[in-house]
Design a protein around this motif. Sequence first.
Motif, PDB file in Angstrom:
ATOM      1  N   ILE A  86       0.728  -1.136   0.189  1.00 45.57           N
ATOM      2  CA  ILE A  86       0.083   0.031   0.072  1.00 45.57           C
ATOM      3  C   ILE A  86       0.769   1.293  -0.029  1.00 45.57           C
ATOM      4  CG2 ILE A  86      -1.864   1.464   0.937  1.00 45.57           C
ATOM      5  CD1 ILE A  86      -2.789  -1.580   0.329  1.00 45.57           C
ATOM      6  N   ARG A  87       1.220   1.752  -1.193  1.00 47.23           N
ATOM      7  CA  ARG A  87       2.136   3.028  -1.323  1.00 47.23           C
ATOM      8  C   ARG A  87       1.218   4.196  -0.956  1.00 47.23           C
ATOM      9  NH1 ARG A  87       2.379   0.030  -5.951  1.00 47.23           N
ATOM     10  NH2 ARG A  87       1.487   1.826  -7.381  1.00 47.23           N
ATOM     11  N   PRO A  88       1.742   5.395  -0.602  1.00 45.06           N
ATOM     12  CA  PRO A  88       1.371   6.568  -0.613  1.00 45.06           C
ATOM     13  C   PRO A  88       0.138   6.950  -1.399  1.00 45.06           C
ATOM     14  CG  PRO A  88       3.354   6.828  -0.064  1.00 45.06           C
ATOM     15  CD  PRO A  88       3.453   5.519  -0.690  1.00 45.06           C
ATOM     16  N   GLN A  89       0.456   6.683  -2.708  1.00 44.70           N
ATOM     17  CA  GLN A  89      -0.259   7.020  -3.832  1.00 44.70           C
ATOM     18  C   GLN A  89      -1.783   6.101  -3.797  1.00 44.70           C
ATOM     19  OE1 GLN A  89       2.730   6.451  -4.234  1.00 44.70           O
ATOM     20  NE2 GLN A  89       3.873   7.746  -5.664  1.00 44.70           N
ATOM     21  N   ILE A  90      -1.343   5.174  -3.644  1.00 44.69           N
ATOM     22  CA  ILE A  90      -2.485   4.099  -3.580  1.00 44.69           C
ATOM     23  C   ILE A  90      -3.559   4.334  -2.225  1.00 44.69           C
ATOM     24  CG2 ILE A  90      -3.232   1.537  -3.098  1.00 44.69           C
ATOM     25  CD1 ILE A  90      -1.056   0.759  -4.966  1.00 44.69           C
ATOM     26  N   ALA A  91      -2.669   4.627  -1.131  1.00 44.84           N
ATOM     27  CA  ALA A  91      -3.503   4.855   0.186  1.00 44.84           C
ATOM     28  C   ALA A  91      -4.441   6.331  -0.139  1.00 44.84           C
ATOM     29  CB  ALA A  91      -2.579   4.939   1.049  1.00 44.84           C
ATOM     30  N   HIS A  92      -3.767   7.017  -0.911  1.00 44.25           N
ATOM     31  CA  HIS A  92      -4.622   8.487  -1.107  1.00 44.25           C
ATOM     32  C   HIS A  92      -5.830   8.077  -1.934  1.00 44.25           C
ATOM     33  CE1 HIS A  92      -5.592  12.011  -3.443  1.00 44.25           C
ATOM     34  NE2 HIS A  92      -5.388  12.639  -1.904  1.00 44.25           N
ATOM     35  N   THR A  93      -5.588   7.135  -2.897  1.00 39.20           N
ATOM     36  CA  THR A  93      -6.780   6.914  -3.845  1.00 39.20           C
ATOM     37  C   THR A  93      -7.726   6.213  -3.070  1.00 39.20           C
ATOM     38  OG1 THR A  93      -5.333   6.548  -5.792  1.00 39.20           O
ATOM     39  CG2 THR A  93      -7.254   5.546  -5.847  1.00 39.20           C
ATOM     40  N   ILE A  94      -7.289   5.102  -2.121  1.00 39.83           N
ATOM     41  CA  ILE A  94      -8.472   4.337  -1.606  1.00 39.83           C
ATOM     42  C   ILE A  94      -9.123   5.338  -0.887  1.00 39.83           C
ATOM     43  CG2 ILE A  94      -8.496   2.726   0.270  1.00 39.83           C
ATOM     44  CD1 ILE A  94      -6.222   1.083  -0.975  1.00 39.83           C
ATOM     45  N   VAL A  95      -8.639   6.117  -0.181  1.00 43.25           N
ATOM     46  CA  VAL A  95      -9.415   6.942   0.912  1.00 43.25           C
ATOM     47  C   VAL A  95     -10.275   7.978   0.124  1.00 43.25           C
ATOM     48  CG1 VAL A  95      -9.144   9.163   2.286  1.00 43.25           C
ATOM     49  CG2 VAL A  95      -7.624   7.145   2.614  1.00 43.25           C
ATOM     50  N   THR A  96      -9.785   8.537  -0.939  1.00 42.96           N
ATOM     51  CA  THR A  96     -10.513   9.469  -1.927  1.00 42.96           C
ATOM     52  C   THR A  96     -11.803   8.741  -2.364  1.00 42.96           C
ATOM     53  OG1 THR A  96      -8.656  10.776  -2.549  1.00 42.96           O
ATOM     54  CG2 THR A  96     -10.484  10.947  -4.011  1.00 42.96           C
ATOM     55  N   LEU A  97     -11.521   7.447  -2.898  1.00 49.01           N
ATOM     56  CA  LEU A  97     -12.697   6.749  -3.484  1.00 49.01           C
ATOM     57  C   LEU A  97     -13.664   5.982  -2.470  1.00 49.01           C
ATOM     58  CD1 LEU A  97     -11.060   4.406  -6.161  1.00 49.01           C
ATOM     59  CD2 LEU A  97     -12.269   6.502  -6.510  1.00 49.01           C
ATOM     60  N   GLY A  98     -13.246   6.243  -1.121  1.00 47.92           N
ATOM     61  CA  GLY A  98     -14.108   5.835   0.056  1.00 47.92           C
ATOM     62  C   GLY A  98     -14.143   4.303  -0.092  1.00 47.92           C
ATOM     63  N   ILE A  99     -13.137   3.500  -0.205  1.00 45.38           N
ATOM     64  CA  ILE A  99     -12.945   2.084  -0.462  1.00 45.38           C
ATOM     65  C   ILE A  99     -12.731   1.711   1.267  1.00 45.38           C
ATOM     66  CG2 ILE A  99     -11.802   0.206  -1.029  1.00 45.38           C
ATOM     67  CD1 ILE A  99     -11.215   1.576  -3.652  1.00 45.38           C
ATOM     68  N   GLU A 100     -13.538   0.748   1.739  1.00 37.77           N
ATOM     69  CA  GLU A 100     -13.422   0.285   3.070  1.00 37.77           C
ATOM     70  C   GLU A 100     -13.026  -1.183   2.649  1.00 37.77           C
ATOM     71  OE1 GLU A 100     -13.558   1.728   5.669  1.00 37.77           O
ATOM     72  OE2 GLU A 100     -14.521   3.468   5.062  1.00 37.77           O
ATOM     73  N   PHE A 101     -11.680  -1.502   3.530  1.00 40.05           N
ATOM     74  CA  PHE A 101     -10.948  -2.853   3.647  1.00 40.05           C
ATOM     75  C   PHE A 101     -11.459  -3.601   4.837  1.00 40.05           C
ATOM     76  CE2 PHE A 101      -8.579  -1.401   0.131  1.00 40.05           C
ATOM     77  CZ  PHE A 101      -7.797  -2.567  -0.313  1.00 40.05           C
TER      78      PHE A 101
END
Length: 287
Positions: free
Chosen positions: A233-248
Amino acid sequence: MTVHGDADRLRIEMLLREQEERILKRWLDIAGATAGGRAEHGVLTGRLREIYQALLRSLSEGGDSSDLRGLLAELSRAQAREGFTPSDTAVLMLSLKEALYEAVEADEDSSALRGYVWFSKYVDDLALYTFETYVTAREKIITDQSEQLLELSTPVVKLWEGILAVPLVGTLDSARTQVVMEKLLQALVETGSEHAVIDITGVPAVDTQVAQHLLKTVAAARLMGAECVVSGIRPQIAHTIVTLGIEFGDIVTKSSLSDALAHALRQSGVQVTRGAGKRVVVATERA
């Protein structure tokens, strides 16, 4: 076909039989030049001679071309495997018209020229058949190769006793997710592992669809009694996940494969500590 038409056709058949070697030689010369030296002379000669004989049988048996079409289908599949283009394959059959025309032109019987018009249409149909068969064979080859590459691009490796890893590289789509899931579940059964690390360091981007694929894989592994850690989970991916509202949810995520391995080792009852000189010391916990 009219009586006149039958006579024209019989004249063409007679020319094909009487001048077989001459026409075959000319056909081979034209076809060999078309292949640009890529086809082996002996192999090409054998194929064309066999097709020529089947063509003669087809003409003498009232137009039954099943054997001839079978040979042309085999030729098309071989051409596809050997890297020839569909045009190269069709031209192999079309060049027979040019080889025969020299014999027709030298013939003094006018029925030969009329018969040649019929024969040209007949050969055109056969060439179209080789083209279609080639395309079908080529599509199957591409599909098989894609499946093989898919298998090779989704390895399941054993990192430690009871710990598996699935390093993913490239785009994660529905088809690939299915392969990942199947291979991971099979490896869990074979090794009896209770922990799996899904590493997405090599996945260029994570969107809602990719996240759903990951969640499905984790859920399938859990049904087999294995806990999964998602790493990479790189910073860019983490940012994308948060922006899209994806819940793990309760899925453990780590920034690197080494962190994920350390977590899985601890969950397995293995102590991971840093020794002198930044060496990692691993010790199994005793009950």
